[in-house]
Design an enzyme around this catalytic site. Structure first.
Site, mmCIF file in Angstrom:
data_model
loop_
_atom_site.group_PDB
_atom_site.id
_atom_site.type_symbol
_atom_site.label_atom_id
_atom_site.label_comp_id
_atom_site.label_asym_id
_atom_site.label_seq_id
_atom_site.Cartn_x
_atom_site.Cartn_y
_atom_site.Cartn_z
ATOM 1 C CG ASP A 343 -75.046 16.890 19.867
ATOM 2 O OD1 ASP A 343 -75.145 15.679 20.116
ATOM 3 O OD2 ASP A 343 -74.980 17.773 20.738
ATOM 4 C CD GLU A 372 -78.348 13.069 19.596
ATOM 5 O OE1 GLU A 372 -78.211 12.289 20.554
ATOM 6 O OE2 GLU A 372 -77.911 14.243 19.599
#
Length: 622
Positions: A343, A372
């Site tokens: 993330d 990400e």
């Protein structure tokens, strides 16, 4: 191409090899200006991003090529990974001259340089990019039995009705805390593995599953514990084991830039019996956070106080997450995970990503690391730093938001050639393994539902209107027509096609949390589900779609045609993203092709195929 036929880095007459190159590779350049320009000299002008060096290398005059001169030379790429920026300088015997860059000839001394990515060769697991990924928001996928949140961290409550709309309204304090749950579990996911296998899924990507106060679980409370509402570690191990039995793997979501303020490490509300950083400066986790004024002022993710940012350089944090014998990275790989999706990778230092990759390779050499990143990750600048995600020691691949952006623009009325150009830029900039390990998608938990995005005539002004909005029949039909085309491109393009849970079933919804509804078991759009299932089967059946090269056959206006080839196997994707019929003529070797989507055999004669595409039509030709 900057100047017709002078130099085009994607043409092997001008540069070999194509695109990014491993360290130490010999790269040959050819520049071909018109002889009438009078140039007698040419130099390659280089700027190396990470080494900070600049230099010129003259390209000797090789001779004439018709009406053009040919200047040629070979560059040896650096021995260490780097990002090279280059252009050319031409000059005449009298000293006059100009530069050649991506915009053409120029004499202002400025340059818009080409990019040459130089990477360290390393092992990239082949299973991820070749297969089909399925993203699951665990709370919303499958509930087997009612779940009681009593006594758990956070003031949680559970919807009785599985078909409710997720709570989108602020609480009395004006905060949207995401404390409403639906009770999906890991055992629920396990119970649906056969359905996912039938869809063609080979990789499950789970949004965070660790204990957390919110339904999205991106505010981790305890990295060592599966959230009790989802199940137990035994449930997780069972999911991974049963997935493996079906030829499927599980990837976890790693949220390592921040924790929750209600975590055992910060413990702002004192839920945990341990001494958190917000309670005492003697806390074992105090060094994990950056306090400006303890305890009420601290760094947080995008200023959200419930997400205190961690100090990644804290030795105890690095040991806990990465280096320790039973670190979080290692522990959950040993429990059955086959990789991590990081993330907000932009928020994590390069050295931190390198350590994660190294720990993964030590613990599970066949595991995959996906970051990400929302832009071209080969040249991304984050917090004034050029990043090194794809240079060989960090991520294997990235979430491919540029693919989504370009593809949705195309199916929504854009020019197919713009899609080709965007994808060729990535193919040129990314190391091949990273290009083929990209996580491609149409939607995620961070974007509106793809069917709503493609079908809605308008976006209502208020959240209340958006929460209750459902596509009209004509809007839904229009959205499905576009979605079918986009899905075909998704499944036949290099990189792993990722389905956001429920998109294949026709789920709708605007932005978070309206895009995070519950899976409509028993109420799926059967035709759309059958389409995705067919595409998944084709993806898994043909090596050309998994790892084949790509070539562009026709890209203009609404028509997008490209081929994938692996050895003698060649499949051609043809899409017409318009309400009008179109016919395009293609050179075609061999007998008439078969459309794998319909079973039709198309006539072909004299090495020419007249391909007819109806409105919003498509074909996959073998």
């Amino acid at each position: 191409m900057s100047e017709p036929f002078v130099f085009d880095p994607r043409c092997d007459l001008c540069k070999e090899p194509f695109g990014a190159v491993p360290c130490g590779t010999a790269v040959t350049f050819h520049c071909r200006p018109l002889a009438t320009e009078g140039f007698s000299h040419c130099a390659l002008v280089l700027s190396c991003e990470f080494s900070g060096t600049q230099r010129e290398q003259e390209l000797p005059l090789e001779g004439f090529a018709g009406e053009r001169l040919c200047f040629s030379g070979t560059l040896t790429a650096p021995e260490l990974p780097d990002l090279l920026w280059y252009h050319f300088r031409f000059w005449r015997e009298d000293g006059t001259g100009c530069l050649l860059d991506k915009t053409g000839y120029r004499s202002d001394g400025q340059a818009v340089s080409w990019q040459l990515t130089v990477y360290q060769e390393s092992r990239t697991p082949g299973w991820f990019g070749a297969g089909v990924t399925y993203q699951i928001f665990p709370d919303r996928f499958c509930r087997l039995v009612p779940v009681d949140p009593a006594g758990l961290v956070g003031r949680r409550w559970v919807h009785e009705d599985w078909d409710d709309t997720p709570e989108w309204r602020p609480d009395p304090d004006g905060e949207i805390r995401n404390r409403d749950f639906f009770g999906g579990t890991l055992a629920g996911i396990t119970s649906k593995l056969d359905d996912l296998k039938a869809l063609g899924v080979t990789t499950l990507y789970l949004c965070p599953i660790f204990e957390s106060a919110s339904n999205h679980r991106y505010n981790t409370a305890d990295y060592t514990r599966i959230d009790p509402m989802l199940g137990t570690e035994a449930d997780f191990r069972a999911l991974c084991a049963q997935a493996r039995q079906r030829g499927m793997r599980v990837i976890l979501d790693g949220v390592f830039n921040h924790t929750g303020s209600q975590s055992m490490y910060f413990n702002a509300d004192g839920y945990y019996p341990t001494l958190g950083a917000a309670q005492s400066q003697d806390s074992p986790w105090y060094s994990w956070y950056r306090f400006h004024h303890w305890p009420d002022s601290y760094d947080s993710w995008w200023g959200i106080r419930t997400l205190p940012a961690v100090e990644e350089s804290s030795p105890s944090y690095v040991d806990f997450i990465i280096d320790g014998k039973d670190s979080i990275i290692r522990r959950w790989l040993r429990a059955g995970a086959s990789g991590w999706r990081l993330d907000v990778a932009d928020e994590l230092p390069d050295w931190f990503l390198e350590k994660i990759r190294a720990a993964m390779e030590e613990t599970a050499p066949d595991s995959v690391l996906i970051g990400e990143v929302w832009e071209d990750g080969s040249n991304k600048i984050a917090y004034s730093q050029r990043r090194r995600y794809l240079l060989g020691s960090e991520t294997h691949g990235l979430m491919n938001y540029p693919f989504r952006t370009a593809l949705l623009a195309y199916v929504s009325g854009g020019d197919a050639d713009d899609f080709r150009e965007a994808m060729e830029t990535l193919r040129e900039n990314y190391p091949p393994a990273a290009f083929y390990s990209a996580m491609n998608f149409l939607g995620t938990h961070d974007t509106p539902r793809i069917l709503t995005l493609l079908g809605a005539d308008r976006t209502p002004d208020t959240k209340a209107e958006r929460a209750s909005y459902r596509l009209l029949p004509r809007e839904r039909a229009a959205g499905i027509a576009k979605l079918r085309l986009a899905a075909l491109v998704l499944f036949t393009f290099p990189g792993s096609p990722m389905i956001y849970y429920g998109d294949e079933a026709g789920m709708e919804g605007f932005e978070d949390p309206l895009n995070r509804g519950t899976y409509p078991w028993g109420r799926e759009d059967r035709d759309l589900l059958a389409w995705f299932t067919r595409l998944g089967a084709l993806r898994n059946a043909y090596p050309a779609l998994q790892s084949g090269t790509i070539s562009w056959l026709y890209t203009a206006g609404p028509l997008l045609i490209f081929a994938r080839q692996n050895g003698d196997q060649r499949l051609t994707t043809a899409v017409n993203a318009s309400p009008d019929s179109h016919t395009v003529t293609l050179l075609w070797e061999g007998a008439g092709p078969t459309d794998l989507l319909t079973g039709d055999t198309l006539p072909c004669s004299g090495g020419v195929l007249h391909l007819q595409l109806p409105p919003w039509g498509c074909r996959l030709l073998l």
